[in-house]
Write a protein that holds these residues in place. Structure first.
Motif, PDB file in Angstrom:
ATOM      1  N   TRP A 172       0.852  -1.195   0.000  1.00 27.78           N
ATOM      2  CA  TRP A 172       0.000   0.000   0.000  1.00 27.78           C
ATOM      3  C   TRP A 172       0.884   1.240   0.000  1.00 27.78           C
ATOM      4  O   TRP A 172       1.888   1.263   0.722  1.00 27.78           O
ATOM      5  CB  TRP A 172      -0.903   0.015   1.246  1.00 27.78           C
ATOM      6  CG  TRP A 172      -1.930   1.100   1.201  1.00 27.78           C
ATOM      7  CD1 TRP A 172      -3.210   1.005   0.734  1.00 27.78           C
ATOM      8  CD2 TRP A 172      -1.770   2.454   1.635  1.00 27.78           C
ATOM      9  NE1 TRP A 172      -3.847   2.217   0.842  1.00 27.78           N
ATOM     10  CE2 TRP A 172      -2.975   3.128   1.393  1.00 27.78           C
ATOM     11  CE3 TRP A 172      -0.706   3.185   2.181  1.00 27.78           C
ATOM     12  CZ2 TRP A 172      -3.163   4.475   1.692  1.00 27.78           C
ATOM     13  CZ3 TRP A 172      -0.883   4.533   2.476  1.00 27.78           C
ATOM     14  CH2 TRP A 172      -2.103   5.164   2.236  1.00 27.78           C
ATOM     15  N   CYS A 209       0.088  -1.185  -6.175  1.00 23.84           N
ATOM     16  CA  CYS A 209      -0.780  -2.165  -6.818  1.00 23.84           C
ATOM     17  C   CYS A 209       0.080  -2.981  -7.782  1.00 23.84           C
ATOM     18  O   CYS A 209       1.285  -2.742  -7.910  1.00 23.84           O
ATOM     19  CB  CYS A 209      -1.929  -1.480  -7.560  1.00 23.84           C
ATOM     20  SG  CYS A 209      -1.387  -0.365  -8.875  1.00 23.84           S
ATOM     21  N   SER A 246      -3.237  -9.199  -7.060  1.00 27.23           N
ATOM     22  CA  SER A 246      -3.685  -8.053  -6.270  1.00 27.23           C
ATOM     23  C   SER A 246      -4.138  -8.558  -4.908  1.00 27.23           C
ATOM     24  O   SER A 246      -4.912  -9.523  -4.820  1.00 27.23           O
ATOM     25  CB  SER A 246      -4.848  -7.336  -6.962  1.00 27.23           C
ATOM     26  OG  SER A 246      -4.445  -6.767  -8.192  1.00 27.23           O
ATOM     27  N   TYR A 300      -7.743  -4.846  -2.872  1.00 30.09           N
ATOM     28  CA  TYR A 300      -6.943  -3.891  -3.630  1.00 30.09           C
ATOM     29  C   TYR A 300      -7.274  -4.066  -5.113  1.00 30.09           C
ATOM     30  O   TYR A 300      -7.229  -5.185  -5.635  1.00 30.09           O
ATOM     31  CB  TYR A 300      -5.453  -4.142  -3.450  1.00 30.09           C
ATOM     32  CG  TYR A 300      -4.856  -3.729  -2.124  1.00 30.09           C
ATOM     33  CD1 TYR A 300      -3.923  -2.705  -2.049  1.00 30.09           C
ATOM     34  CD2 TYR A 300      -5.202  -4.394  -0.945  1.00 30.09           C
ATOM     35  CE1 TYR A 300      -3.352  -2.346  -0.825  1.00 30.09           C
ATOM     36  CE2 TYR A 300      -4.636  -4.042   0.263  1.00 30.09           C
ATOM     37  CZ  TYR A 300      -3.711  -3.013   0.314  1.00 30.09           C
ATOM     38  OH  TYR A 300      -3.145  -2.659   1.520  1.00 30.09           O
ATOM     39  N   ALA A 327     -12.820  -7.685  -2.203  1.00 33.65           N
ATOM     40  CA  ALA A 327     -12.569  -7.426  -0.790  1.00 33.65           C
ATOM     41  C   ALA A 327     -13.293  -8.444   0.079  1.00 33.65           C
ATOM     42  O   ALA A 327     -14.354  -8.965  -0.283  1.00 33.65           O
ATOM     43  CB  ALA A 327     -13.029  -6.013  -0.423  1.00 33.65           C
ATOM     44  N   TYR A 362      -7.264   2.527  -7.986  1.00 35.84           N
ATOM     45  CA  TYR A 362      -7.998   2.649  -6.721  1.00 35.84           C
ATOM     46  C   TYR A 362      -9.362   3.301  -6.942  1.00 35.84           C
ATOM     47  O   TYR A 362     -10.372   2.880  -6.357  1.00 35.84           O
ATOM     48  CB  TYR A 362      -7.195   3.475  -5.718  1.00 35.84           C
ATOM     49  CG  TYR A 362      -6.122   2.715  -4.989  1.00 35.84           C
ATOM     50  CD1 TYR A 362      -6.394   2.036  -3.811  1.00 35.84           C
ATOM     51  CD2 TYR A 362      -4.815   2.680  -5.473  1.00 35.84           C
ATOM     52  CE1 TYR A 362      -5.408   1.345  -3.123  1.00 35.84           C
ATOM     53  CE2 TYR A 362      -3.822   1.988  -4.799  1.00 35.84           C
ATOM     54  CZ  TYR A 362      -4.117   1.323  -3.626  1.00 35.84           C
ATOM     55  OH  TYR A 362      -3.126   0.629  -2.958  1.00 35.84           O
ATOM     56  N   THR A 421     -11.664   0.877  -4.111  1.00 37.42           N
ATOM     57  CA  THR A 421     -11.037  -0.018  -3.123  1.00 37.42           C
ATOM     58  C   THR A 421     -10.130   0.679  -2.113  1.00 37.42           C
ATOM     59  O   THR A 421      -9.373   0.002  -1.409  1.00 37.42           O
ATOM     60  CB  THR A 421     -10.224  -1.119  -3.852  1.00 37.42           C
ATOM     61  OG1 THR A 421      -9.324  -0.521  -4.786  1.00 37.42           O
ATOM     62  CG2 THR A 421     -11.142  -2.090  -4.559  1.00 37.42           C
ATOM     63  N   SER A 436      -8.607  -1.401   1.019  1.00 43.29           N
ATOM     64  CA  SER A 436      -7.148  -1.530   1.072  1.00 43.29           C
ATOM     65  C   SER A 436      -6.612  -1.061   2.416  1.00 43.29           C
ATOM     66  O   SER A 436      -5.674  -1.641   2.971  1.00 43.29           O
ATOM     67  CB  SER A 436      -6.500  -0.748  -0.071  1.00 43.29           C
ATOM     68  OG  SER A 436      -6.521   0.648   0.159  1.00 43.29           O
ATOM     69  N   GLN A 437      -7.216  -0.013   2.956  1.00 44.27           N
ATOM     70  CA  GLN A 437      -6.763   0.524   4.247  1.00 44.27           C
ATOM     71  C   GLN A 437      -7.119  -0.414   5.403  1.00 44.27           C
ATOM     72  O   GLN A 437      -6.436  -0.427   6.434  1.00 44.27           O
ATOM     73  CB  GLN A 437      -7.381   1.910   4.478  1.00 44.27           C
ATOM     74  CG  GLN A 437      -6.856   2.948   3.506  1.00 44.27           C
ATOM     75  CD  GLN A 437      -7.513   4.307   3.674  1.00 44.27           C
ATOM     76  OE1 GLN A 437      -6.889   5.333   3.472  1.00 44.27           O
ATOM     77  NE2 GLN A 437      -8.788   4.332   4.033  1.00 44.27           N
TER      78      GLN A 437
END
Length: 455
Positions: A150, A153, A184, A188, A193, A361, A366, A370-371
């Protein structure tokens, strides 16, 4: 003076004791289900499906409307990048994004390599799989898993892939030719997810290990930085007999006894195994370790605790998303870029490449998912998970790029990776190694594989 010598001796013995414990441990493989609802009773579809990145005029027009409505706060005089992303330079980025950037052209660039999806543990996992265009007679390609972090990608690897799959054509020799798989991380880009809490680096490692087996690779090399380094490390801890070698450009090895040696490092450099180059990269300690961590870790605290809150803003505003992510591509590439009006972004990258990362993103929505990876890995029991205490018993190579967020000396790396066969002080480069310095990374990876496989 005698007190300092006694303290240094005690610390040295503690370091030796920790470093000498080479237990042959593995993580339990386990299993998981991350899709919505209960796990179905029917077997999971294991087919591998071709995938293409696509866009539309509607998607692009919506982006342009949002850019046009941006409200920016003027920066303080002479603030450069010390307060974050400078709004004057952001205006230039937005103007190019709106009027010069060709997303359809970049979609074609993304589709240059073959994309696929396959379902693993309830999630559609996206990956690119690039085979060598040619192989020397009598040679076979070496399977290589490359994992991003992060705010990167899979696109980070686009410039290094040709150097690995066709090295001879790029002046790198043809001794080691790779077949590259870049997935991925779930949540992400184009990987689905999780619908459930708990998908951390170990779960991701298990998913990627299953991916490599599904592709027919019983043995493979793994390479990563940022989260990718932890995920690849976890794969080696889960299935060491399947990982021929592990190459990293970042390592999570900052434990208590290492921190203690920092205090006396310059005076007792040799005792703690520090080279002159280590001292150059770590000292003065206050600036290069503590102040640097404080300046660059605010985002981490947010994402480890309340990722969904800031995610609402970033997922709704492409301008906010760009500022949030591109600021990392500035200061994590070189901390001195904070002193520049443009953050030094175009010294290592093109705006087309940077905005392609942002668009991956943005178009997939995402950023929030991702966070969440931070909260799943660091928001509950940081430094207390079994994998954090476990050594890695596979051949390992490490590339120490000088502008990485924190320098990790060879002695530190070897304490967790006792089979370290290659440690390189790289001449330049920072956090985004494959993106910034693809040739340096490719050469070091080739050197490492050569040492693993011998003459």
């Amino acid at each position: 003076m005698w007190l300092e010598i006694l303290l240094a001796s005690v610390l040295g013995l503690a370091v030796y004791w920790f470093a000498s414990r080479d237990k042959e441990e593995t993580l339990p493989l386990g299993d998981g289900w991350w899709g919505p609802g209960a796990r179905p009773t029917a077997p999971e579809d294991e087919s591998i499906r071709p995938f293409k990145v696509e866009t539309s005029d509607e998607e692009i027009n919506d982006l342009h409307r949002r850019i046009e409505k941006a409200r920016l706060t003027p920066p303080l005089e002479d603030s450069r990048f010390h307060y974050g992303f400078n709004a004057h330079y952001l205006q230039k980025v937005l103007a190019y994004w709106r009027d010069g950037f060709d997303w359809k052209k970049q979609v074609a660039v993304l589709n240059r390599y073959p994309h696929f999806k396959t379902r693993i543990e309830g999630l559609d996992i996206h990956f690119i799989h690039v085979k060598p265009p040619r192989l020397p007679a009598g040679r076979s390609a070496k399977p290589l898993l490359m994992v991003h972090g992060w705010p990167g990608c899979f696109f980070e690897f686009y410039n290094v892939i040709p150097l690995l799959t066709d090295p001879k054509a790029h002046g790198l020799g043809g001794e080691h030719v790779f077949e590259v798989v870049c997935p991925s991380i779930p949540g992400y880009g184009f990987s689905e997810a999780a619908s459930k809490k708990g998908l951390n680096s170990v779960a991701t490692a298990r998913i990627f290990y299953k991916l490599m087996l599904r592709l027919g690779f019983r043995e493979f090399y793994a390479q990563g930085g940022d989260w990718g380094s932890l995920i690849c490390t976890n794969i080696a801890q889960l299935a060491p007999s399947h990982v021929k070698g592990l190459h990293l450009n970042m390592a999570f090895v900052l434990r208590g006894f290492h921190v203690l040696t920092l205090l006396l490092g310059p005076r007792f450099r040799r005792l703690f195994g520090y080279t002159e180059r280590d001292v150059e990269l770590m000292y003065p300690l206050r600036e290069k370790m503590f102040h640097s961590l404080l300046r660059e870790s605010g985002y981490m605290h947010i994402q480890c605790t309340k990722p969904d809150t800031v995610g609402c803003a970033l997922n709704d505003s492409p301008v906010g998303l760009a500022a949030y992510i591109l600021e990392k591509f500035s200061t994590w590439t070189n901390s001195d870029f904070r002193d520049l009006e443009d953050g030094g972004l175009e010294r290592k990258f093109s705006l087309d490449s940077l905005l392609t990362v942002i668009m991956i993103y943005w178009t997939t929505g995402t950023i929030t998912s991702s966070q969440r990876f931070y909260k799943e890995n660091m928001g509950r029991s940081f430094l207390s998970e079994p994998h954090e205490r476990m050594k890695v018993q596979v051949p390992t190579g490490f590339a120490a790029f000088p502008s990485e967020l924190l320098h990790v000396p060879e002695r530190w790396v070897k304490s967790k990776y006792p089979k370290l066969v290659s440690y390189s002080y790289m001449p330049r480069g920072g956090h985004f190694a494959a993106f910034e310095e693809p040739e340096l990374l490719a050469r070091d990876l080739g050197k490492f594989v050569g040492r693993v496989e011998g003459p």
